[in-house]
Design an enzyme around this catalytic site. Structure first.
Site, PDB file in Angstrom:
ATOM      1  N   ARG A 146      31.745 -42.029 -75.921  1.00 23.34           N
ATOM      2  CA  ARG A 146      32.834 -43.220 -75.722  1.00 23.34           C
ATOM      3  C   ARG A 146      33.521 -43.773 -76.822  1.00 23.34           C
ATOM      4  O   ARG A 146      32.648 -43.890 -78.000  1.00 23.34           O
ATOM      5  CB  ARG A 146      32.207 -43.973 -74.806  1.00 23.34           C
ATOM      6  CG  ARG A 146      32.862 -45.475 -74.532  1.00 23.34           C
ATOM      7  CD  ARG A 146      33.750 -45.374 -73.513  1.00 23.34           C
ATOM      8  NE  ARG A 146      33.846 -46.560 -72.759  1.00 23.34           N
ATOM      9  CZ  ARG A 146      35.219 -47.008 -72.170  1.00 23.34           C
ATOM     10  NH1 ARG A 146      36.129 -46.095 -71.981  1.00 23.34           N
ATOM     11  NH2 ARG A 146      35.312 -48.101 -71.520  1.00 23.34           N
ATOM     12  N   THR A 425      42.434 -42.146 -66.859  1.00 20.99           N
ATOM     13  CA  THR A 425      41.369 -41.330 -67.336  1.00 20.99           C
ATOM     14  C   THR A 425      41.475 -39.810 -66.348  1.00 20.99           C
ATOM     15  O   THR A 425      42.359 -39.747 -65.803  1.00 20.99           O
ATOM     16  CB  THR A 425      40.082 -42.101 -66.573  1.00 20.99           C
ATOM     17  OG1 THR A 425      40.121 -43.445 -67.235  1.00 20.99           O
ATOM     18  CG2 THR A 425      38.863 -41.355 -66.775  1.00 20.99           C
ATOM     19  N   ASN A 445      42.236 -44.448 -71.747  1.00 22.64           N
ATOM     20  CA  ASN A 445      42.206 -45.632 -71.239  1.00 22.64           C
ATOM     21  C   ASN A 445      43.694 -45.620 -70.245  1.00 22.64           C
ATOM     22  O   ASN A 445      43.653 -45.016 -69.238  1.00 22.64           O
ATOM     23  CB  ASN A 445      41.995 -46.965 -72.149  1.00 22.64           C
ATOM     24  CG  ASN A 445      41.682 -48.109 -71.094  1.00 22.64           C
ATOM     25  OD1 ASN A 445      40.980 -47.963 -70.151  1.00 22.64           O
ATOM     26  ND2 ASN A 445      42.025 -49.292 -71.634  1.00 22.64           N
ATOM     27  N   SER A 487      33.478 -47.679 -66.225  1.00 23.67           N
ATOM     28  CA  SER A 487      33.087 -47.392 -64.927  1.00 23.67           C
ATOM     29  C   SER A 487      33.252 -45.846 -64.847  1.00 23.67           C
ATOM     30  O   SER A 487      32.749 -45.105 -63.623  1.00 23.67           O
ATOM     31  CB  SER A 487      34.328 -47.946 -63.788  1.00 23.67           C
ATOM     32  OG  SER A 487      34.340 -49.392 -64.011  1.00 23.67           O
ATOM     33  N   GLY A 507      40.218 -43.708 -62.533  1.00 24.82           N
ATOM     34  CA  GLY A 507      40.688 -44.913 -61.614  1.00 24.82           C
ATOM     35  C   GLY A 507      40.246 -46.079 -62.086  1.00 24.82           C
ATOM     36  O   GLY A 507      40.046 -46.920 -61.343  1.00 24.82           O
ATOM     37  N   GLY A 508      39.778 -46.368 -63.428  1.00 27.15           N
ATOM     38  CA  GLY A 508      39.075 -47.592 -63.550  1.00 27.15           C
ATOM     39  C   GLY A 508      38.139 -47.990 -62.921  1.00 27.15           C
ATOM     40  O   GLY A 508      37.229 -47.341 -62.592  1.00 27.15           O
TER      41      GLY A 508
END
Length: 606
Positions: A146, A425, A445, A487, A507-508
């Site tokens: 990340r 994403t 993002n 997430s 999808g956040g």
């Protein structure tokens, strides 16, 4: 007329750029052949179709009216299945395995291919997570690649207005939105430690595709149109992701061939020099120059100090199945387990998937679990998080007891997991018959990230700093080197020690809800992988309000409203509800892959 309108729009943009933001042109659904590009050599360019060339082969992704097809996304295989957000990536991943590579080799190839063909959602300038299983050892590992904050980042790095909102979207576009990217480090770490092929072997087919070009889909074209303002504001990005038509930059049309020779150059450099060229060499220098040009904080030291982290995944159970998913700094795995643990207190398998009874339970579980997420989750290296408590079954039983089957929950507040204490994403999944599994979610993002690009290298940089909370005092506040809350939830499911499924989604914050629903579809309702992906979904967790895909029956929606839910209808298949690309091990030993029709997903097997 359409092209004339676009030309006039762009001319107006050029005149008004310094005054106020220009309006993006309307999304095109046409499929005409583009004019030849006049871009400089080495730049990305649109090319006319060559005798009907398409990188999609015989896969039909969209209808004549430009809408995406909803069938033909699945595949089965005796040896392996690769399912990703793009046909070309799944094809190259499958080819890698056919040529003797393992699931990790294929996954690295898929990731680098998606950076080329799905630049609106992911790429070399982003980061993410990998959950993987080795058939040889049976171990399941989590690789954290990340993005993290530059060392100089602080909670007050953005200007905010009187309401505490960031002025000028500095957290979402431009240099101050960019975090230290991890994708290249993560993929090369996986390849070097778990793969069998060389970097040259992995990137060769991707370089060929970048130079020959890939076909622009309705999804990509629409995202180019919808982010046109942003791409035009940052010239390096516009040069890559907009086509030159008679000296004017315009979004690509559906059916155009997108050539990205700069991306091919970047892959050649990575093949030759590995991660060093990206984190210490010429590519690093180009990234730092671009970010600092637009006011960002990224330095050569930030890049050189980036480290991939190998971790133990979060582990829990659901009705006898073992769930392995993302630990902190993602909230995903923990909150998915909390949702499933709540549902486990009810006889969900006896309910119809699309019944009001089932959806009421799911919506209630979402409300409580997401309240806890907002209250407690952050990077555990910087804050204390009650991970064990949130995933505890006794805690879930306490929450489940709050659910009234006849009434929607109102004013849902976080509970106290401490007493039980002992995060656009893309996603892809690769699995083979031996039981090697790789589940990867990675991103830049927002669509096209921060819109800041390393000039001459063909990729966009992330806007991951926007995932931090604004201001100090929150578990997810900014700190130098800290990873923002996520997430993303690449997940592996096992049953009695044997592989069962690999799933995940973009999808956040809806990723958590999507993955939990897929788990329930597979385990509670015995669906095939494609059935589980296709089934209508809900999302939402605040103020008794749920969004739903309109394939739910009117009776179900009426019952939900009678219980006190506010139900907001969406499309039959809506990309905001996630895009799951997944593989299941069927009882007969075949691999059952699914691509999500909400975007461009396609599974391929052999």
């Amino acid at each position: 007329m359409k092209k004339l309108t676009a030309l006039l729009t762009t001319l107006a943009l050029a005149l008004s750029l310094t005054a106020c933001g220009p309006k993006a042109p309307a999304a095109s659904s046409g499929s005409g052949t583009p004019a030849a590009s006049s871009n400089a050599p080495g730049d990305s360019s649109a090319q006319p179709a060559d005798d009907g060339y398409t990188s999609l082969d015989d896969f039909i992704l969209w209808n004549e009216d430009g809408t995406l097809t909803t069938t033909g996304r699945d595949a089965t295989g005796q040896n392996a299945v690769v399912s990703s957000g793009k046909y070309e990536a799944s094809k190259i991943g499958r080819t890698i395995i056919e040529n003797g590579g393992n699931a990790v080799d294929a996954a690295v190839a898929v990731a680098f291919t998606l950076g080329l063909v799905e630049p609106n959602a992911t790429g070399l300038g982003g980061g993410g997570f990998m959950t993987m299983r080795s058939a040889e050892t049976g171990e399941i590992k989590f690789i954290n690649f990340r993005e993290c904050a530059p060392a100089a980042a602080t909670p007050d790095m953005w200007q905010v207005d009187a309401e505490g909102k960031v002025i000028g979207s500095q957290n979402m576009s431009g240099g101050k939105a960019v975090g230290v990217p991890g994708t290249v480090a993560g993929m090369l770490y996986a390849l070097e430690n778990y793969g069998t092929m060389s970097r040259d072997e992995i990137v060769a087919p991707i370089i060929e595709l970048a130079e020959k070009g890939f076909t622009v889909t309705p999804t990509l074209s629409a995202d180019m149109n919808n982010t046109y303002d942003k791409l035009m504001l940052y010239s390096e990005s516009g040069k890559i992701f907009l086509k030159d038509v008679d000296g004017i930059l315009l979004p690509y049309d559906v059916g155009d061939t997108f050539v990205n020779k700069d991306y091919a150059k970047t892959l050649r450099l990575i093949a030759k020099d590995g991660a060093d060229v990206f984190y210490k060499g010429e590519i690093a220098e180009a990234m730092v120059k671009a970010v600092q040009k637009y006011g960002g904080l990224l330095t050569m030291e930030d890049l050189a100090n980036y480290q991939v982290e190998v971790m133990e995944p979060v582990h829990g159970t659901y009705r006898g199945y073992d769930i392995y998913s993302s630990p902190s700094p993602s909230s995903g795995g923990t909150i998915i387990l909390e949702i499933l643990n709540i549902l486990e207190n009810f006889d969900v398998p006896s309910m119809e998937h699309d019944s009001a009874e089932k959806q009421h339970l799911v919506g209630s579980a979402f409300a409580m679990a997401y309240a806890d997420r907002g209250e407690y989750m952050g990077d555990t290296k910087y804050v204390d998080v009650p991970v064990n408590g949130l995933a505890n079954k006794d805690y879930a039983a306490k929450l489940a007891a709050k659910i009234d089957m006849d009434t929607a929950m109102t004013n849902v507040l976080p509970d106290d997991p401490w007493m039980y204490e002992h995060e656009d994403t893309t996603h892809f999944s690769v699995a083979d018959k031996e039981g090697n599994i790789v589940s990867v979610t990675f991103t830049v993002n927002g669509y096209f990230g921060a819109a800041v690009a390393a000039d001459g290298y063909g990729f966009i940089l992330n806007n991951e700093m926007g995932d931090f909370n604004v201001g100090a005092g929150h578990p997810n506040s900014i700190a130098g080197g800290k990873t923002p809350l996520s997430s993303m939830s690449p997940t592996i499911i096992m049953k009695d020690g044997e592989p069962f499924a690999a799933i995940g989604s973009p999808g956040g914050t809806t990723i958590i809800a999507t993955v939990a629903q897929i788990c329930s579809n597979l385990i509670d309702h015995g669906m095939t992988m494609q059935e589980a992906v296709d089934a209508p979904r809900i999302s939402g967790f605040r103020d008794t309000t749920l969004n739903y895909e309109s394939r739910f029956s009117s009776e179900t929606i009426a019952e939900m409203e009678a219980k006190g839910w506010t139900m907001n209808a969406s499309d039959e298949f809506n990309r905001s509800f996630g895009s799951v690309n997944a593989v299941r091990y069927a009882e007969d030993g075949t691999l059952d892959g699914a691509g999500d029709p909400r975007r461009d997903g396609k599974a391929l097997g052999f």
